[in-house]
Scaffold this motif. Structure first.
Motif, PDB file in Angstrom:
ATOM      1  N   ARG A   1       8.741   2.174  -5.847  1.00  0.00           N
ATOM      2  CA  ARG A   1       7.734   1.596  -6.759  1.00  0.00           C
ATOM      3  C   ARG A   1       7.338   2.167  -7.897  1.00  0.00           C
ATOM      4  N   GLY A   2       7.703   3.403  -8.154  1.00  0.00           N
ATOM      5  CA  GLY A   2       7.447   4.018  -9.459  1.00  0.00           C
ATOM      6  C   GLY A   2       7.530   5.607  -9.316  1.00  0.00           C
ATOM      7  N   ILE A   3       6.935   6.248 -10.326  1.00  0.00           N
ATOM      8  CA  ILE A   3       7.102   7.835 -10.267  1.00  0.00           C
ATOM      9  C   ILE A   3       5.637   8.018 -10.593  1.00  0.00           C
ATOM     10  N   TRP A   4       5.034   9.001  -9.594  1.00  0.00           N
ATOM     11  CA  TRP A   4       3.489   8.933  -9.672  1.00  0.00           C
ATOM     12  C   TRP A   4       3.343   9.503 -10.993  1.00  0.00           C
ATOM     13  N   GLY A   5       2.296   8.601 -11.472  1.00  0.00           N
ATOM     14  CA  GLY A   5       1.532   9.286 -12.679  1.00  0.00           C
ATOM     15  C   GLY A   5       2.606   9.040 -14.221  1.00  0.00           C
ATOM     16  N   ASP A   6       3.703   8.709 -14.092  1.00  0.00           N
ATOM     17  CA  ASP A   6       4.631   8.553 -14.935  1.00  0.00           C
ATOM     18  C   ASP A   6       5.329   7.122 -14.964  1.00  0.00           C
TER      19      ASP A   6
ATOM     20  N   VAL B   1      25.484   1.320  -9.995  1.00  0.00           N
ATOM     21  CA  VAL B   1      24.208   0.389 -10.273  1.00  0.00           C
ATOM     22  C   VAL B   1      23.872  -0.368  -9.011  1.00  0.00           C
ATOM     23  N   ILE B   2      22.495  -0.653  -8.890  1.00  0.00           N
ATOM     24  CA  ILE B   2      22.323  -1.622  -7.779  1.00  0.00           C
ATOM     25  C   ILE B   2      21.715  -2.887  -8.446  1.00  0.00           C
ATOM     26  N   THR B   3      22.203  -4.044  -8.232  1.00  0.00           N
ATOM     27  CA  THR B   3      21.939  -5.135  -9.237  1.00  0.00           C
ATOM     28  C   THR B   3      20.661  -5.990  -8.838  1.00  0.00           C
ATOM     29  N   GLU B   4      20.317  -5.959  -7.372  1.00  0.00           N
ATOM     30  CA  GLU B   4      19.094  -6.750  -7.220  1.00  0.00           C
ATOM     31  C   GLU B   4      18.084  -5.679  -6.731  1.00  0.00           C
ATOM     32  N   PRO B   5      16.810  -6.198  -6.691  1.00  0.00           N
ATOM     33  CA  PRO B   5      15.780  -5.184  -5.862  1.00  0.00           C
ATOM     34  C   PRO B   5      16.178  -5.124  -4.548  1.00  0.00           C
TER      35      PRO B   5
ATOM     36  N   HIS C   1       0.900  -1.228  -0.046  1.00  0.00           N
ATOM     37  CA  HIS C   1       0.055   0.018   0.129  1.00  0.00           C
ATOM     38  C   HIS C   1       0.828   1.325   0.132  1.00  0.00           C
ATOM     39  N   PRO C   2       0.541   2.234  -0.816  1.00  0.00           N
ATOM     40  CA  PRO C   2       1.181   3.365  -0.970  1.00  0.00           C
ATOM     41  C   PRO C   2       1.353   4.112   0.574  1.00  0.00           C
ATOM     42  N   LEU C   3       2.737   4.648   0.857  1.00  0.00           N
ATOM     43  CA  LEU C   3       2.955   5.286   2.018  1.00  0.00           C
ATOM     44  C   LEU C   3       3.036   6.741   1.925  1.00  0.00           C
ATOM     45  N   TYR C   4       3.878   7.091   0.806  1.00  0.00           N
ATOM     46  CA  TYR C   4       4.087   8.452   0.643  1.00  0.00           C
ATOM     47  C   TYR C   4       4.682   8.564  -0.752  1.00  0.00           C
ATOM     48  N   VAL C   5       4.513   9.773  -1.226  1.00  0.00           N
ATOM     49  CA  VAL C   5       5.135  10.172  -2.441  1.00  0.00           C
ATOM     50  C   VAL C   5       5.817  11.556  -2.166  1.00  0.00           C
ATOM     51  N   MET C   6       7.250  11.502  -2.696  1.00  0.00           N
ATOM     52  CA  MET C   6       8.330  12.594  -2.120  1.00  0.00           C
ATOM     53  C   MET C   6       8.608  12.978  -3.579  1.00  0.00           C
ATOM     54  N   TYR C   7       8.607  14.590  -3.710  1.00  0.00           N
ATOM     55  CA  TYR C   7       9.120  14.864  -5.295  1.00  0.00           C
ATOM     56  C   TYR C   7      10.644  15.176  -5.041  1.00  0.00           C
ATOM     57  N   THR C   8      10.985  14.984  -6.039  1.00  0.00           N
ATOM     58  CA  THR C   8      12.689  15.313  -6.153  1.00  0.00           C
ATOM     59  C   THR C   8      13.043  15.593  -7.582  1.00  0.00           C
ATOM     60  N   SER C   9      14.240  16.398  -7.635  1.00  0.00           N
ATOM     61  CA  SER C   9      14.466  16.604  -8.931  1.00  0.00           C
ATOM     62  C   SER C   9      15.061  15.842  -9.822  1.00  0.00           C
ATOM     63  N   GLY C  10      14.795  15.749 -11.137  1.00  0.00           N
ATOM     64  CA  GLY C  10      15.501  14.910 -12.113  1.00  0.00           C
ATOM     65  C   GLY C  10      15.948  15.960 -13.193  1.00  0.00           C
ATOM     66  N   THR C  11      16.339  15.139 -14.332  1.00  0.00           N
ATOM     67  CA  THR C  11      17.158  16.002 -15.336  1.00  0.00           C
ATOM     68  C   THR C  11      16.337  16.817 -16.245  1.00  0.00           C
TER      69      THR C  11
ATOM     70  N   THR D   1      14.172   6.559 -16.535  1.00  0.00           N
ATOM     71  CA  THR D   1      15.106   7.175 -15.898  1.00  0.00           C
ATOM     72  C   THR D   1      16.004   5.975 -15.018  1.00  0.00           C
ATOM     73  N   TYR D   2      15.550   4.937 -14.747  1.00  0.00           N
ATOM     74  CA  TYR D   2      16.196   4.212 -13.808  1.00  0.00           C
ATOM     75  C   TYR D   2      16.641   2.805 -14.383  1.00  0.00           C
ATOM     76  N   TRP D   3      15.633   2.398 -15.509  1.00  0.00           N
ATOM     77  CA  TRP D   3      15.963   1.116 -15.877  1.00  0.00           C
ATOM     78  C   TRP D   3      16.390   0.826 -17.335  1.00  0.00           C
ATOM     79  N   SER D   4      16.844   1.938 -18.015  1.00  0.00           N
ATOM     80  CA  SER D   4      17.052   1.728 -19.554  1.00  0.00           C
ATOM     81  C   SER D   4      18.356   1.935 -19.736  1.00  0.00           C
ATOM     82  N   LYS D   5      19.070   2.594 -18.713  1.00  0.00           N
ATOM     83  CA  LYS D   5      20.671   2.775 -19.283  1.00  0.00           C
ATOM     84  C   LYS D   5      21.295   1.559 -19.347  1.00  0.00           C
ATOM     85  N   PHE D   6      21.051   0.550 -18.332  1.00  0.00           N
ATOM     86  CA  PHE D   6      21.921  -0.612 -18.271  1.00  0.00           C
ATOM     87  C   PHE D   6      20.585  -1.799 -18.012  1.00  0.00           C
ATOM     88  N   GLU D   7      20.903  -2.734 -18.895  1.00  0.00           N
ATOM     89  CA  GLU D   7      20.051  -4.022 -18.843  1.00  0.00           C
ATOM     90  C   GLU D   7      19.828  -4.374 -17.375  1.00  0.00           C
TER      91      GLU D   7
END
Ligand code: WTA
Length: 654
Positions: free
Chosen positions: A478-483, A468-472, A259-269, A490-496
């Motif tokens: 768990r995601g970016i709110w609504g996106d 890189v973090i190689t295991e969850p 269950h969602p606990l919180y959303v925290m906004y942070t800056s990206g590129t 952002t997190y999963w496409s640079k390296f397989e």
């Protein structure tokens, strides 16, 4: 994508090492076999950590992993607020102080026991229910560093209503964007906050933000600074009217671990901030375990102080959820480090016998600048662990911290992590690790991290690359709110198949991690993440501005400082006083759109910006200019005289 900063790589020449304090090692929560145990059975290790929480129903599976979506403790149910508060009261520890709250005005203090906290959280949960808040609804929180902020967060958690705390230094505009992005219908705020003896009004910013958020139906206001505020009947309610009179009885509902606990906004590129989503069971497990093993929390004896703002993830994880899940006593301080004197922090540590202090390198460097006499005037002997977070810590600051604050005897833990991570990922363990000043050392037990090259292959020890973090891991976003697309990109496409952190690092000959700063367009100013694009778009929104380029130049105190190069539209007067007034106006524009923390340290008005023949602004060269370095390769420029002119202008201005 830039390669890691070579100057920071020079840190690797640091060769001093410090053994864990013997006394600490003997009684540490984390004993040396912890790494082995986690390595042999990673999920078993995390399940053990999760069992330190109180679950209403135990999980069926520890982890379900479908790249890039993780579910932890699947099928388990719990309530975060019950874990942070009720169960300590039920275990007979209701009289233990949860927070020694220290207001900015001297002698304005409160001690809040776990029992009082429970009553307050229940009252607030009842009041929010009366305001129509239901499980799943988002609630925005824009508050000072006061106990009601913790109460508000936990009340939301208790109801299963994810909170989104917006740092009170952000502007009305920034608040509005976040309220709209996560579609919050209720906002909790205060009349104002104290900052060095004067009032920083918050309610007017909320009024301004909410005037453009038609779906916000209630604004709940805590009285803190007591000045007159505008009031919208039917929408605004005083906290003391509805919370204080509410019943302290509240039966908590149990929620799914995911269950969602919180959303925290942070800056990206990009210019738009990302709403980082955290859920309940895994997050709480991660922050609780890191508190116990990194900060060695002993609830009966420790007094923990994370000197950060609750509006950042460090405050969420290490002022609120982590310490409370462990049932420890914390200090919470409202004000500026020099409110009431440059020794205010040291007085607080002496008064409350703080045993563990957690703060950012930028603050440590400020204390270095102020001088050793301030800590020396106080008895800091209660301290046993010092933590650092938010940016790379330079060895000098590390050594100064250990010597002048830690009396040359404490452990120092440099903890690396991000808003997206939920809790610490790379860190020493204070009773085990032989630390090196400036190094974050090793992945926390149960965390798998590596440093890779551009092709995604692990680099040899001694070479720089990308973290890189190689295991969850349980506390992962768990995601970016609504996106969703942005999450994957952002997190999963640079390296397989691995999480891309956006940080550079080097492993030394022992395989220990040295973090080298961001490799993208995100700046780190006093430990705050600010995107260059965000500041640039604020600048170009000004009617006089044609173009703007922003760089994060290294800064001895703040880590990086924002330097903006701005070209002005034809016909705008930029000479003398008119130019100075324009610069002031530009700084005000940034403060209005983002917040004062994003105001450039320096703005240079220039006729043109250096560009490649294809029209791309060469920020790399502007960084050379801002850092007063020899200019790098200028051969790809359309007109190299542009950048030399800017460099001359920079030298003349400083
Ligand atoms: C940086 C703060 C070096 C890093 C918890 C990361 C660090 C960004 C460290 C996240 C550290 C944080 N050493 N760099 N110990 N801790 N960082 O999301 O660049 O505000 O990506 O989370 O801060 O910042 P955020």
């Amino acid at each position: 994508m830039t390669t890691p900063d070579p100057e920071l790589s020079a840190l690797l020449h640091e060769s001093r090492q410090f053994d864990p304090p013997a006394e600490l090692a003997a009684h540490a929560n984390a004993q040396p076999d912890v790494y082995q145990r986690a390595k042999e059975d990673r999920l078993g290790f995390w399940a053990d950590q999760a069992r330190r929480l109180t679950w209403d129903r135990e999980w069926d599976d520890v982890l379900q992993w479908e790249l890039p979506y993780a579910k932890w403790f699947v099928g388990g149910t719990l309530n975060a607020a019950v874990n942070c508060v009720d169960r300590h009261v039920d275990a007979g520890n209701g009289d233990r102080v949860a927070f020694h709250w220290v207001g900015e005005p001297e002698d304005d203090t409160r001690a809040i026991t776990y029992r009082q906290l429970k009553d307050d959280v229940c009252r607030a949960a009842n009041a929010l229910t009366d305001l129509g808040v239901r499980a799943g609804d988002r609630v925005a929180i824009y508050m000072p560093m006061i106990p009601e902020t913790v109460v508000a967060m936990l009340a939301c958690a208790r109801l299963g209503a994810p909170h989104t705390v917006v740092f009170a230094g952000y502007s009305a505009d920034a608040l509005k964007t976040r309220i709209i992005d996560c579609d919050a219908h209720v906002v909790i705020t205060a009349d104002g906050s104290w900052r060095k003896g004067s009032i920083n009004p918050l309610k007017p910013a909320v009024d301004e933000a909410v005037s453009e958020c038609p779906d916000v139906r209630s604004v709940l206001v805590v009285r803190r600074t007591e000045q007159d505020v505008d009031w919208t009947d039917g929408r605004d309610v005083w906290w003391h009217d509805v919370v204080d009179s509410a019943s302290p009885e509240h039966v908590a509902e149990m929620f799914d671990a995911e269950h969602p606990l919180y959303v925290m906004y942070t800056s990206g590129t990009t210019g738009k901030p990302k709403g980082v989503l955290h859920t309940t069971g895994g997050y709480l497990t991660h922050v609780s375990a890191t508190c116990r093993l990194i900060f060695d929390m002993k609830p009966e004896t420790d007094v923990f102080w994370t000197a950060a703002d609750i509006g950042w993830v460090t405050g969420h994880s290490y002022i609120v959820y982590g310490p409370l899940a462990n049932g420890v006593t914390s200090v919470m301080y409202e004000g500026a480090p020099d409110a009431g004197g440059k020794d205010r922090w040291w007085k607080i540590i002496e008064d409350y016998k703080v045993t563990i202090l957690y703060t950012a390198p930028t603050t440590i460097r400020t204390f270095m600048k102020w001088g050793e006499e301030y800590p020396r005037a106080h008895d800091l002997s209660s301290l046993r662990i010092l933590g650092s977070v938010g940016e790379p810590i330079n060895p000098e600051a590390w050594i100064w911290y250990r010597k002048n604050i830690g009396g040359n005897k404490t452990a120092v833990v440099d903890t690396w992590w991000q808003t997206e991570n939920g809790g610490v990922l790379i860190t020493p363990l204070p009773g085990i690790t032989r630390t090196k000043p400036g190094a974050a050392m090793q992945p926390f037990p149960g965390i798998s991290a590596d440093v890779v090259n551009n092709e995604g292959r692990a680099v040899a020890n001694g070479e720089a690359g990308f973290v890189v973090i190689t295991e969850p891991w349980p506390g992962m976003l768990r995601g970016i709110w609504g996106d969703d697309e942005r999450y994957k990109k952002t997190y999963w496409s640079k390296f397989e198949g691995v999480y891309f952190a956006g940080d550079g690092a080097k492993k030394d000959e022992d395989g220990d991690f040295w973090l080298l700063g961001r490799v993208d367009d995100v700046m780190n100013v006093s430990g705050h993440r600010i995107s260059t694009t965000e500041v640039e778009s604020a600048l170009v929104s000004h009617p006089s501005v044609a173009e703007a380029a922003v760089v994060g130049a290294s800064d001895a105190v703040t880590g990086q400082g924002i330097v903006a190069f701005v070209s002005i539209k034809a016909g705008v007067d930029e000479e003398g006083d008119a130019g100075a007034a324009l610069v002031d106006d530009l700084r005000a524009t940034v403060a209005r759109q983002i917040g004062k923390i994003a105001r450039p340290r320096q703005i240079l008005l220039t006729p043109e910006l250096p560009k490649t023949r294809s029209g791309k602004i060469m920020r790399r060269l502007l960084l050379d200019v801002a850092e007063h370095r020899e200019l790098g390769d200028v051969t790809t420029l359309a007109d190299s005289s542009v950048v030399s002119a800017i460099a001359d202008q920079m030298e003349a201005s400083t």
